[in-house]
Write a protein that holds these residues in place. Structure first.
Motif, mmCIF file in Angstrom:
data_model
loop_
_atom_site.group_PDB
_atom_site.id
_atom_site.type_symbol
_atom_site.label_atom_id
_atom_site.label_comp_id
_atom_site.label_asym_id
_atom_site.label_seq_id
_atom_site.Cartn_x
_atom_site.Cartn_y
_atom_site.Cartn_z
ATOM 1 N N CYS A 1 8.605 33.219 -21.717
ATOM 2 C CA CYS A 1 8.195 32.200 -20.722
ATOM 3 C C CYS A 1 6.690 31.983 -20.767
ATOM 4 O O CYS A 1 6.027 31.846 -19.727
ATOM 5 C CB CYS A 1 8.639 32.614 -19.316
ATOM 6 S SG CYS A 1 10.421 32.741 -19.120
ATOM 7 N N ARG B 1 6.288 31.140 -16.275
ATOM 8 C CA ARG B 1 6.005 32.318 -15.462
ATOM 9 C C ARG B 1 5.410 31.923 -14.116
ATOM 10 O O ARG B 1 4.753 30.881 -13.981
ATOM 11 C CB ARG B 1 5.003 33.225 -16.179
ATOM 12 C CG ARG B 1 5.539 33.886 -17.428
ATOM 13 C CD ARG B 1 4.530 34.898 -17.956
ATOM 14 N NE ARG B 1 5.036 35.596 -19.129
ATOM 15 C CZ ARG B 1 4.442 36.650 -19.663
ATOM 16 N NH1 ARG B 1 3.318 37.123 -19.139
ATOM 17 N NH2 ARG B 1 4.964 37.246 -20.737
ATOM 18 N N GLU B 2 5.616 32.756 -13.133
ATOM 19 C CA GLU B 2 4.959 32.539 -11.839
ATOM 20 C C GLU B 2 3.456 32.744 -12.001
ATOM 21 O O GLU B 2 3.001 33.686 -12.636
ATOM 22 C CB GLU B 2 5.522 33.502 -10.792
ATOM 23 C CG GLU B 2 4.966 33.258 -9.394
ATOM 24 C CD GLU B 2 5.599 34.176 -8.355
ATOM 25 O OE1 GLU B 2 4.957 35.194 -8.011
ATOM 26 O OE2 GLU B 2 6.726 33.874 -7.926
ATOM 27 N N GLN B 3 2.682 31.817 -11.419
ATOM 28 C CA GLN B 3 1.223 31.868 -11.535
ATOM 29 C C GLN B 3 0.581 31.733 -10.155
ATOM 30 O O GLN B 3 1.180 31.190 -9.226
ATOM 31 C CB GLN B 3 0.713 30.734 -12.432
ATOM 32 C CG GLN B 3 1.256 30.757 -13.845
ATOM 33 C CD GLN B 3 0.739 29.588 -14.651
ATOM 34 O OE1 GLN B 3 -0.384 29.589 -15.136
ATOM 35 N NE2 GLN B 3 1.564 28.556 -14.768
ATOM 36 N N ASP B 4 -0.647 32.205 -10.058
ATOM 37 C CA ASP B 4 -1.404 32.070 -8.825
ATOM 38 C C ASP B 4 -2.069 30.709 -8.756
ATOM 39 O O ASP B 4 -2.587 30.190 -9.753
ATOM 40 C CB ASP B 4 -2.484 33.158 -8.738
ATOM 41 C CG ASP B 4 -1.907 34.552 -8.576
ATOM 42 O OD1 ASP B 4 -0.785 34.666 -8.030
ATOM 43 O OD2 ASP B 4 -2.569 35.523 -8.989
ATOM 44 N N THR B 5 -2.062 30.131 -7.555
ATOM 45 C CA THR B 5 -2.761 28.885 -7.307
ATOM 46 C C THR B 5 -3.153 28.865 -5.836
ATOM 47 O O THR B 5 -3.222 29.922 -5.193
ATOM 48 C CB THR B 5 -1.887 27.669 -7.683
ATOM 49 O OG1 THR B 5 -2.658 26.470 -7.526
ATOM 50 C CG2 THR B 5 -0.629 27.571 -6.848
ATOM 51 N N THR C 1 -0.027 22.062 -4.559
ATOM 52 C CA THR C 1 -0.290 23.324 -5.270
ATOM 53 C C THR C 1 -0.588 22.996 -6.729
ATOM 54 O O THR C 1 0.321 22.948 -7.569
ATOM 55 C CB THR C 1 0.913 24.275 -5.177
ATOM 56 O OG1 THR C 1 2.105 23.580 -5.609
ATOM 57 C CG2 THR C 1 1.102 24.769 -3.756
ATOM 58 N N SER D 1 1.600 30.808 -4.757
ATOM 59 C CA SER D 1 2.133 31.032 -6.096
ATOM 60 C C SER D 1 2.902 29.788 -6.523
ATOM 61 O O SER D 1 3.318 28.977 -5.691
ATOM 62 C CB SER D 1 3.036 32.268 -6.129
ATOM 63 O OG SER D 1 4.145 32.099 -5.262
ATOM 64 N N LEU D 2 3.079 29.668 -7.838
ATOM 65 C CA LEU D 2 3.687 28.452 -8.377
ATOM 66 C C LEU D 2 4.522 28.805 -9.599
ATOM 67 O O LEU D 2 4.089 29.562 -10.460
ATOM 68 C CB LEU D 2 2.587 27.456 -8.769
ATOM 69 C CG LEU D 2 3.014 26.186 -9.508
ATOM 70 C CD1 LEU D 2 3.805 25.273 -8.583
ATOM 71 C CD2 LEU D 2 1.784 25.462 -10.052
ATOM 72 N N VAL D 3 5.718 28.235 -9.660
ATOM 73 C CA VAL D 3 6.539 28.286 -10.868
ATOM 74 C C VAL D 3 6.700 26.850 -11.345
ATOM 75 O O VAL D 3 7.208 25.996 -10.615
ATOM 76 C CB VAL D 3 7.912 28.933 -10.615
ATOM 77 C CG1 VAL D 3 8.772 28.853 -11.877
ATOM 78 C CG2 VAL D 3 7.755 30.374 -10.174
ATOM 79 N N HIS E 1 8.236 23.831 -13.253
ATOM 80 C CA HIS E 1 9.507 23.381 -13.805
ATOM 81 C C HIS E 1 9.245 22.249 -14.793
ATOM 82 O O HIS E 1 8.140 21.728 -14.904
ATOM 83 C CB HIS E 1 10.434 22.914 -12.687
ATOM 84 C CG HIS E 1 10.714 23.998 -11.679
ATOM 85 N ND1 HIS E 1 11.557 25.056 -11.932
ATOM 86 C CD2 HIS E 1 10.236 24.185 -10.406
ATOM 87 C CE1 HIS E 1 11.600 25.851 -10.874
ATOM 88 N NE2 HIS E 1 10.811 25.339 -9.936
ATOM 89 N N ARG F 1 -1.502 22.898 -10.655
ATOM 90 C CA ARG F 1 -1.173 23.805 -11.754
ATOM 91 C C ARG F 1 -2.444 24.372 -12.380
ATOM 92 O O ARG F 1 -3.399 23.623 -12.658
ATOM 93 C CB ARG F 1 -0.380 23.055 -12.831
ATOM 94 C CG ARG F 1 0.974 22.568 -12.383
ATOM 95 C CD ARG F 1 1.575 21.584 -13.378
ATOM 96 N NE ARG F 1 0.811 20.338 -13.426
ATOM 97 C CZ ARG F 1 1.082 19.313 -14.238
ATOM 98 N NH1 ARG F 1 2.100 19.398 -15.080
ATOM 99 N NH2 ARG F 1 0.348 18.222 -14.202
#
Length: 360
Positions: free
Chosen positions: A206, A310-314, A99, A324-326, A328, A101
């Motif tokens: 964030c 923040r959670e993002q679309d991928t 996934t 979705s991707l968070v 870290h 970034r």
């Protein structure tokens, strides 16, 4: 593709989470005795984990010299150095090959290199590799000083908050010395406070913010550079775009020139103490790709940090589905402050390279 320069060649190597990163510098004159305390102080300006507006990752960035110095002086052989990485959290990057970034090189690197790409910390695309660039640039700055040339930069903008720079035609060495004494390099301390507040707000949300760095080089002689594709702007822009997160480079008045009349933008020539000068410096010290003797002024746009909490679309590259991707890990809420010495380093390396190209 990791080498910068013609007469002065700097090759950067390593990856963010490899055992070490480093550089090889070929073309330094023999007999140069660099002040290593000054080199360490310059590199510390870029190092992470020193203040609230940077990543908490701790790295000493202590260079280990492998070759090129004998009794503290350059001997004519290439100067090579390494910086050992010590605070990696590689587990933070597991799964990113599946996934990628947003706004990182993950996807394009995997297309180019396949599963062999080292994704940990961004691998060879990481801003971590600017540390050896700063080592090389610190040497270049000291050599330029012997020629009466000074290089320093300030943060011109962050999140729409603007600094108050001096007149481009009248910027002085005292102005640059004052900048170099500040941990947050701005001319207006009030603007600096507002910038730091904007960075902190983004961190608490964030999120991240971008900025603009402006770098000055004073004392460059007229006549450096070549027309068309060998111009000072061409070479500096190519070098500065090698800094991760740089999205734009302009000179002098930059894009604002497009909204001016010729009578406003032209820099009238005048005689001062027997020397040809310009009354203004919208050109940023370069005419026809060649230095004019006026202060070199280069503006560098830096994008917001791509890694945000923040959670993002991928996409999921295995299932071929949206995902979705968070993200870290530990990341700067704004890259611009730590990129200031990197901009100075690359500007100094390019300027020194052109100085070394002059006929003997």
């Amino acid at each position: 593709m990791n080498t910068l320069g013609n007469k002065l060649k700097v090759t950067v190597f390593g990856q963010s989470h490899a055992p070490a990163i480093g550089c090889v510098i070929d073309g330094l004159p023999a007999g140069f005795a660099p002040d290593m305390d000054r080199v360490a102080a310059f590199m510390a300006r870029r190092a992470p984990g020193q203040n609230a507006w940077s990543t908490p990752r701790k790295e000493s960035d202590a260079p280990e010299i492998l070759s090129g110095l004998v009794d503290g002086r350059t001997c004519g052989a290439p100067v090579s150095m390494v910086i050992h990485n010590s605070d990696q959290h590689s587990r933070d990057y597991s799964g990113l090959k599946r996934t990628p970034r947003p706004s990182h090189a993950d996807y394009t690197a995997m297309i180019k290199y396949g599963d062999d790409y080292d994704i940990r910390g961004g691998g060879q695309f990481s801003g971590r590799l600017t540390a050896p660039l700063c080592f090389a640039g610190a040497l270049a700055i000291q050599l330029l000083e012997r020629e009466g040339i000074a290089v320093a930069a300030h943060i011109d903008q962050i999140a729409g908050v603007c600094d108050t720079p001096p007149d481009f035609a009248r910027v002085s060495r005292a102005d640059l010395d004052a900048l170099l004494q500040k941990p947050f390099p701005v001319f207006s301390d009030e603007a600096g406070i507002a910038m730091r507040q904007a960075i902190e707000k983004a961190r608490m949300d964030c999120d991240s913010v971008g900025g603009v760095i402006r770098c000055f080089a004073l004392g460059l002689p007229a006549g450096l550079g070549e027309p068309m594709f060998g111009g000072v702007e061409n070479r500096l822009a190519a070098a500065l775009f090698g800094i991760p997160a740089v999205r734009g480079v302009s000179f002098g008045t930059g894009f604002a020139a497009a909204g001016m009349r010729g009578s406003e933008h032209n820099d009238p020539f005048v005689m001062e103490n027997g020397n040809v000068r310009a009354r203004t410096n919208h050109a940023g010290g370069v005419l026809g790709g060649i230095t004019s003797g006026m202060p070199l002024v280069v503006n560098i746009a830096v994008k917001p940090t791509a890694s945000i909490a923040r959670e993002q679309d991928t996409v999921d590259l295995q299932t071929k589905e949206n995902a979705s991707l968070v993200i870290h890990g530990r990341h700067d809420p704004c890259i611009a402050p730590r990129a200031v010495p990197v901009a100075e380093a690359v500007t100094a390396l390019t300027a020194l390279d052109m100085m070394l190209e002059r006929p003997a």
